[in-house]
Design a protein around this motif. Structure first.
Motif, PDB file in Angstrom:
ATOM      1  N   HIS A 358       0.845  -1.196   0.000  1.00 54.45           N
ATOM      2  CA  HIS A 358       0.000   0.000   0.000  1.00 54.45           C
ATOM      3  C   HIS A 358       0.882   1.248   0.000  1.00 54.45           C
ATOM      4  O   HIS A 358       1.931   1.309   0.654  1.00 54.45           O
ATOM      5  N   ARG A 359       0.455   2.284  -0.741  1.00 55.92           N
ATOM      6  CA  ARG A 359       1.286   3.468  -0.925  1.00 55.92           C
ATOM      7  C   ARG A 359       1.676   4.120   0.394  1.00 55.92           C
ATOM      8  O   ARG A 359       2.841   4.491   0.595  1.00 55.92           O
ATOM      9  N   SER A 360       0.728   4.285   1.296  1.00 58.67           N
ATOM     10  CA  SER A 360       1.042   4.932   2.576  1.00 58.67           C
ATOM     11  C   SER A 360       2.047   4.105   3.377  1.00 58.67           C
ATOM     12  O   SER A 360       2.911   4.663   4.070  1.00 58.67           O
ATOM     13  N   GLY A 361       1.965   2.772   3.258  1.00 56.49           N
ATOM     14  CA  GLY A 361       2.920   1.924   3.950  1.00 56.49           C
ATOM     15  C   GLY A 361       4.310   2.031   3.363  1.00 56.49           C
ATOM     16  O   GLY A 361       5.312   2.071   4.092  1.00 56.49           O
ATOM     17  N   VAL A 362       4.393   2.070   2.039  1.00 56.24           N
ATOM     18  CA  VAL A 362       5.692   2.227   1.385  1.00 56.24           C
ATOM     19  C   VAL A 362       6.342   3.547   1.789  1.00 56.24           C
ATOM     20  O   VAL A 362       7.553   3.618   2.052  1.00 56.24           O
ATOM     21  N   GLN A 363       5.549   4.598   1.854  1.00 49.29           N
ATOM     22  CA  GLN A 363       6.079   5.901   2.272  1.00 49.29           C
ATOM     23  C   GLN A 363       6.595   5.843   3.704  1.00 49.29           C
ATOM     24  O   GLN A 363       7.647   6.425   4.021  1.00 49.29           O
ATOM     25  N   LEU A 364       5.871   5.150   4.570  1.00 50.95           N
ATOM     26  CA  LEU A 364       6.300   5.033   5.959  1.00 50.95           C
ATOM     27  C   LEU A 364       7.607   4.243   6.062  1.00 50.95           C
ATOM     28  O   LEU A 364       8.523   4.634   6.801  1.00 50.95           O
ATOM     29  N   VAL A 365       7.710   3.147   5.320  1.00 54.24           N
ATOM     30  CA  VAL A 365       8.940   2.353   5.345  1.00 54.24           C
ATOM     31  C   VAL A 365      10.117   3.177   4.819  1.00 54.24           C
ATOM     32  O   VAL A 365      11.216   3.152   5.393  1.00 54.24           O
ATOM     33  N   ALA A 366       9.887   3.906   3.742  1.00 53.92           N
ATOM     34  CA  ALA A 366      10.958   4.750   3.193  1.00 53.92           C
ATOM     35  C   ALA A 366      11.377   5.826   4.187  1.00 53.92           C
ATOM     36  O   ALA A 366      12.580   6.092   4.360  1.00 53.92           O
ATOM     37  N   TYR A 367      10.397   6.429   4.859  1.00 52.12           N
ATOM     38  CA  TYR A 367      10.722   7.474   5.831  1.00 52.12           C
ATOM     39  C   TYR A 367      11.474   6.884   7.016  1.00 52.12           C
ATOM     40  O   TYR A 367      12.489   7.448   7.474  1.00 52.12           O
ATOM     41  N   GLY A 368      11.009   5.741   7.548  1.00 53.89           N
ATOM     42  CA  GLY A 368      11.702   5.112   8.664  1.00 53.89           C
ATOM     43  C   GLY A 368      13.120   4.711   8.302  1.00 53.89           C
ATOM     44  O   GLY A 368      14.053   4.878   9.105  1.00 53.89           O
ATOM     45  N   THR A 369      13.298   4.203   7.083  1.00 55.01           N
ATOM     46  CA  THR A 369      14.646   3.832   6.630  1.00 55.01           C
ATOM     47  C   THR A 369      15.538   5.058   6.546  1.00 55.01           C
ATOM     48  O   THR A 369      16.720   5.023   6.943  1.00 55.01           O
ATOM     49  N   ALA A 370      14.993   6.166   6.021  1.00 58.94           N
ATOM     50  CA  ALA A 370      15.777   7.395   5.900  1.00 58.94           C
ATOM     51  C   ALA A 370      16.178   7.931   7.271  1.00 58.94           C
ATOM     52  O   ALA A 370      17.331   8.361   7.472  1.00 58.94           O
ATOM     53  N   VAL A 371      15.257   7.921   8.228  1.00 59.34           N
ATOM     54  CA  VAL A 371      15.565   8.396   9.578  1.00 59.34           C
ATOM     55  C   VAL A 371      16.616   7.507  10.227  1.00 59.34           C
ATOM     56  O   VAL A 371      17.579   7.999  10.858  1.00 59.34           O
ATOM     57  N   PHE A 372      16.457   6.199  10.088  1.00 64.45           N
ATOM     58  CA  PHE A 372      17.424   5.260  10.666  1.00 64.45           C
ATOM     59  C   PHE A 372      18.817   5.501  10.083  1.00 64.45           C
ATOM     60  O   PHE A 372      19.820   5.563  10.821  1.00 64.45           O
TER      61      PHE A 372
END
Length: 433
Positions: A358-372
């Motif tokens: 799901h698009r919102s989930g992909v965005q969340l995973v990308a954001y979490g990866t970027a923050v990490f």
């Protein structure tokens, strides 16, 4: 197909770790150790935890038979070891019976079951054995980190930790002043993290035997994936922890002779230009990120839909894990921040996969990866700036973690099914005269 692919990946991964353990450590890897435990004294906790998970696919009668078989086999093993006066490590007198029971169920599935029943029983066996294999692979990973990473980056993390006020030093002094009861409780919680995970997983999987199917998502998936991915960052960012790098060490490893300085927990490390330091070849480089924190965060998340007692237990385990990781000097504060972000990103990735990316989930995973990634880069390349400007970088570190928490809660909350509105009874009609 998904389960077959997962089993293939797990087998390849175990073989790779077996080869690495023999090459770098000169010791047996997870596969050999698991085979040995068919006969040799094992650690009983992971095996009986795996048996408990396997039994979620069995009826109550079958559960009693499997448990009775496991206990019976262990009674025989204990009697034989006592009779021959075998040299058995402390706390490892039994446990073989649980492994025999799981292997027996696998044979039973292959020879006496067909179709969906065979697949379900093999899934249960695989789930139990994966928990056991996860412990073995973790031990092997820790060995590999100590043998392949002669230098550690603790001075960088200690400098970055100034942005948070060096919480491990404060927690260490508080725990020292609080007395033996607090120390005992935190040590118990820290050591028995897997017990809490199994308890939450058993609640989530309680209906498998009746429904003849596993739920789409449960804690075991998150727990295993964190353990699979997390150690890769130990290799990238090797850190041993404040009690080792700035103290006397513990659990038979480390020592003042290896420490940068003997400071923990009473004297804060001075702000100075960091550099890699050599450390002994046996202490695991297992701090960045804090996987104990990541696992406790996963337990907390998955306990939210349980009964009140389970929710309270999940919160208690998370808070005590924070206290133990810092108070015993196993981790720096910035390790815990990275662990929380890592856990939420992994959990979001699994749930997004279940929803067809799901698009919102992909965005969340990308954001979490970027923050990490940004956190790890900052700890490595901006430690002096973080130490020099704690009132800037401290809030930034905390806000970055809170932003991932907020994104996770908001995104996954929108995925939850909305309760159907209650039907309103029709208004009474006036009677016709």
């Amino acid at each position: 197909m998904l389960w077959a692919a997962a089993a293939t990946v797990a087998l390849v991964f175990l073989v790779a770790l077996e080869i690495a353990a023999r090459r770098y450590g000169g010791v047996a890897g997870p596969i050999t150790n698991q085979v040995r435990e068919v006969v040799l004294p094992p650690k009983p906790g992971p095996l009986y935890g795996g048996l408990a998970l396997m039994m979620v696919v069995l009826s109550w009668r079958q559960r009693f038979v499997a448990a009775g078989f496991a206990v019976g086999v262990d009674v025989v093993f204990v009697a034989v070891r006592w009779a021959v006066d075998a040299d058995v490590p402390e706390g490892q007198f039994f446990g073989n019976g649980a492994l025999w029971a799981m292997l027996g169920c696998a044979v039973f599935a292959l020879t006496r079951r067909t179709g969906e029943e065979r697949i379900l029983l093999l899934k249960g066996v695989g789930l139990g054995l994966l928990l056991v294999a996860g412990r073995k692979t973790g031990d092997t990973w820790l060995l590999i980190t100590s043998k392949t990473r002669p230098t550690v980056l603790d001075p960088y993390v200690a400098m970055a930790d100034h942005a948070l006020g060096n919480p491990s030093w404060l927690a260490g002094r508080l725990l020292e002043a609080s007395g033996p009861v607090s120390t005992y409780v935190l040590d118990l919680v820290y050591a028995q993290l897997a017990v809490a995970a199994v308890a939450v997983a058993l609640y989530q999987l309680r209906n498998v035997a009746a429904e003849r199917a596993f739920p789409r998502h449960h804690l075991v998936r998150t727990f295993l994936l964190i353990g699979l991915l997390g150690p890769a960052f130990y290799m990238i960012f090797p850190v041993v922890g404040p009690i080792f790098a700035y103290g006397p060490g513990t659990s038979g490893t480390g020592g003042v002779q290896w420490a940068v300085a003997d400071l923990w927990p009473h004297t804060l490390p001075p702000v100075s230009l960091p550099h890699p330091v050599t450390y002994d070849g046996i202490t695991p480089r297992n701090c960045m990120p804090s996987l104990h924190t990541a696992w406790a965060t996963a337990i907390f998340i998955h306990s939210r839909k349980g009964p009140r007692l389970l929710r309270y237990a999940g919160t208690f385990w998370l808070v005590c894990t924070f206290g133990a990781t810092l108070g015993f000097g196993y981790h720096y504060g910035v390790d815990l921040v990275a662990g929380v972000v890592f856990a939420l990103t992994v959990e979001a990735g699994l749930r997004t996969f279940d929803r067809g990316w799901h698009r919102s989930g992909v965005q969340l995973v990308a954001y979490g990866t970027a923050v990490f990634a940004a956190l790890l880069v900052s700890y490595r390349w901006l430690p002096m700036e973080m130490a020099a400007h704690p009132w800037v970088f401290g809030p930034l570190v905390i806000v970055s973690m809170l932003s991932v928490i907020y994104g996770y809660v908001r995104t996954t909350g929108a995925w939850e099914p909305k309760p159907a509105p209650a039907l309103r009874p029709p208004d009474p009609q006036p009677e016709m005269v």
